[in-house]
Design an enzyme around this catalytic site. Structure first.
Site, PDB file in Angstrom:
ATOM      1  N   ASN A 212       6.734  38.352  39.880  1.00  0.00           N
ATOM      2  CA  ASN A 212       5.653  39.078  40.725  1.00  0.00           C
ATOM      3  C   ASN A 212       4.791  37.997  41.142  1.00  0.00           C
ATOM      4  OD1 ASN A 212       7.758  41.074  40.597  1.00  0.00           O
ATOM      5  ND2 ASN A 212       6.231  42.680  40.240  1.00  0.00           N
ATOM      6  N   LYS A 291      20.836  25.427  31.600  1.00  0.00           N
ATOM      7  CA  LYS A 291      20.786  25.426  33.133  1.00  0.00           C
ATOM      8  C   LYS A 291      22.045  25.606  34.117  1.00  0.00           C
ATOM      9  CE  LYS A 291      19.156  22.476  36.835  1.00  0.00           C
ATOM     10  NZ  LYS A 291      18.259  20.992  37.275  1.00  0.00           N
ATOM     11  N   PRO A 307      12.422  48.546  32.061  1.00  0.00           N
ATOM     12  CA  PRO A 307      11.859  49.884  31.652  1.00  0.00           C
ATOM     13  C   PRO A 307      10.417  50.004  32.483  1.00  0.00           C
ATOM     14  CG  PRO A 307      11.327  48.168  29.955  1.00  0.00           C
ATOM     15  CD  PRO A 307      12.465  47.639  30.891  1.00  0.00           C
ATOM     16  N   ILE A 309       6.807  50.912  32.546  1.00  0.00           N
ATOM     17  CA  ILE A 309       5.916  50.999  31.632  1.00  0.00           C
ATOM     18  C   ILE A 309       4.922  52.451  31.888  1.00  0.00           C
ATOM     19  CG2 ILE A 309       3.878  50.017  30.172  1.00  0.00           C
ATOM     20  CD1 ILE A 309       5.602  47.472  30.912  1.00  0.00           C
ATOM     21  N   LEU A 310       4.416  52.485  33.130  1.00  0.00           N
ATOM     22  CA  LEU A 310       3.482  53.282  33.625  1.00  0.00           C
ATOM     23  C   LEU A 310       4.061  54.672  33.520  1.00  0.00           C
ATOM     24  CD1 LEU A 310       0.703  53.832  34.510  1.00  0.00           C
ATOM     25  CD2 LEU A 310       1.372  53.512  37.105  1.00  0.00           C
ATOM     26  N   PHE A 331      -2.033  51.176  39.289  1.00  0.00           N
ATOM     27  CA  PHE A 331      -2.195  50.477  40.389  1.00  0.00           C
ATOM     28  C   PHE A 331      -0.927  50.417  41.275  1.00  0.00           C
ATOM     29  CE2 PHE A 331      -5.992  48.793  38.488  1.00  0.00           C
ATOM     30  CZ  PHE A 331      -6.544  48.005  39.364  1.00  0.00           C
ATOM     31  N   LYS A 345       3.139  57.694  43.449  1.00  0.00           N
ATOM     32  CA  LYS A 345       2.961  57.175  42.307  1.00  0.00           C
ATOM     33  C   LYS A 345       2.192  57.840  41.578  1.00  0.00           C
ATOM     34  CE  LYS A 345       2.786  52.426  40.388  1.00  0.00           C
ATOM     35  NZ  LYS A 345       2.775  51.104  40.829  1.00  0.00           N
ATOM     36  N   LYS A 349       4.054  59.437  37.911  1.00  0.00           N
ATOM     37  CA  LYS A 349       3.824  58.750  36.611  1.00  0.00           C
ATOM     38  C   LYS A 349       2.541  59.552  36.048  1.00  0.00           C
ATOM     39  CE  LYS A 349       6.195  55.049  38.400  1.00  0.00           C
ATOM     40  NZ  LYS A 349       6.359  53.314  38.411  1.00  0.00           N
TER      41      LYS A 349
END
Length: 419
Positions: A212, A291, A307, A309-310, A331, A345, A349
């Protein structure tokens, strides 16, 4: 008389503006509060007030020349830098702001400030148009992003004849800021804080990966602010730009699964969790040992969910006897319908606060020194924070979290939070 600054050494830099005369009052007040004040004056400052005046008030010699070494047993600017508990510049001209922001060291003051590891407090003073110049604004933002504290100039009649923002803050206001930094309350003292930062790396093969677009700067700023408020900080960070802050426990991870394991192992011991990392939602189902070679015009890469996490933190907290701990801040980086997605969200969560921003907006999002965010709680919008350095955003987030934690504790049951 109470002397809250007894035992503290303050390095006071005085630069060349008409407000330099106020340094005499500032020195007098600091000495009366028990501080040992060591003054460095620029050549310009000596045109407005004499070094002898400040020497008499502080009972210490005043440094003006980096080459004026009076003691052969040491190097003066290093000794001054090392001795300081806090460095203060009052007044600070546009010139010294530029030097500090860009790492210049061409006189006694700038050289000493480049060598010190003490916190820095700056009280600027200049013409209103100088204060509003884009170059000055950039320098202030750059310094603030490094953790420098500012006592903003006041508005009123300026020496140049203009009326506007640019007057040096009054000495008592500067003294209050100094006292708060050195002996003020540490609101997070005794609290344990977990912060995640940066992006995760999901390997395709030994030379390729999915990630990300995150620099980790916002997470670093949050960790630094918590540290400076007295917290014991654990920083779990993935791929980031720049060095992680000092004075925190750093746990380096690569993948989302590694971050999940590190976070969930620490959550039960935490008072606050701030989930600022940008975690990859998916990873390759298969990671190649070698590779991958080009064999066709297109390839299909099969991905599986990482998974969440939050979500895992919220689910774990929901089944604990003390379900209000830890206080969780999430966030939400969005590009459209920011409020809708942020509130969804937050509810799914089970966060106490969610910090949302439009990463497509100029001055916000990944890799920038500034951010623009909206903070939401269970009852909706808590506060919109305009564009400001990420460290300043972090300070405001901790203000909001502390208010809500105190409200929760005052209710007596440790459950639920104020929106």
């Amino acid at each position: 008389m109470d002397k809250p600054l007894k035992g503290k050494t303050i390095l006071l830099g005085v630069t060349g503006g008409i407000a330099a005369y106020k340094a005499a009052t500032l020195c007098s007040r600091l000495v009366s509060l028990g501080a040992s004040v060591r003054v460095i004056m620029t050549e310009g400052a000596t045109q407005f007030i004499t070094p002898l005046t400040l020497q008499v008030l502080t009972r210490n010699s005043v440094a003006t020349d980096v080459f004026d070494e009076r003691d052969a047993t040491g190097v003066q600017h290093i000794d001054l830098a090392d001795a300081a508990d806090l460095a203060v510049i009052a007044p600070a001209t546009a010139n010294i702001l530029s030097k500090l922001a860009n790492g210049l060291a061409d006189d006694m003051l700038s050289t000493t400030l480049l060598a010190t590891t003490a916190p820095l407090l700056i009280a600027p003073a200049m013409n209103v148009h100088m204060w509003e110049h884009p170059a000055v604004i950039d320098n202030v933002n750059k310094l603030a992003s490094r953790g420098v504290t500012f006592v903003e100039p006041g508005t009123g009649q300026l020496a140049c004849g203009y009326v506007g923002k640019g007057r040096l803050a009054e000495p008592d206001e500067i003294v209050d800021a100094i006292t708060a930094m050195l002996v003020g309350p540490k609101p997070l003292s005794g609290k344990r804080v977990l912060v995640t930062a940066g992006g995760t790396v999901e390997r395709i093969d030994p030379v390729r990966y999915i990630t990300n677009d995150s620099s980790g700067k916002m997470g670093f700023a949050i960790a630094e602010a918590a540290r400076d408020r007295g917290a014991e900080v654990t920083l779990v960070c993935g791929r980031t730009d720049g060095e992680a802050p000092n004075g925190v426990h750093i746990v380096k991870v690569n993948s989302a699964r590694q971050m999940y394991d590190a976070v969930m192992a620490s959550v039960p011991n935490m008072d606050f969790v701030v989930k600022a990392a940008a975690v990859a939602d998916y990873r390759p189902m298969h990671q190649e040992a070698h590779k991958m070679k080009k064999t066709s015009e297109a390839i299909t890469l099969e991905l599986v969910r990482n998974p969440d996490i939050l979500q895992a933190i919220g689910d774990w907290r929901a089944i604990q006897p003390d379900s209000g701990k830890p206080f969780v801040i999430g966030f939400a980086a969005e590009t459209m319908d920011v409020e809708k997605h942020a509130l969804d969200k937050l509810n799914r969560k089970k966060c106490d606060l969610i910090v949302a921003n439009n990463v497509a907006e100029s001055g916000a999002g990944f890799g920038t020194e500034t951010n623009i965010v909206s903070v939401y709680g269970p009852q909706g919008l808590v506060e919109q924070i305009p564009q400001m350095p990420k460290r300043a955003v972090a300070e405001r987030l901790w203000d909001l979290a502390e208010i809500r934690m105190n409200v929760t504790n005052a209710q007596g049951d440790g459950k639920g939070t104020a929106g």
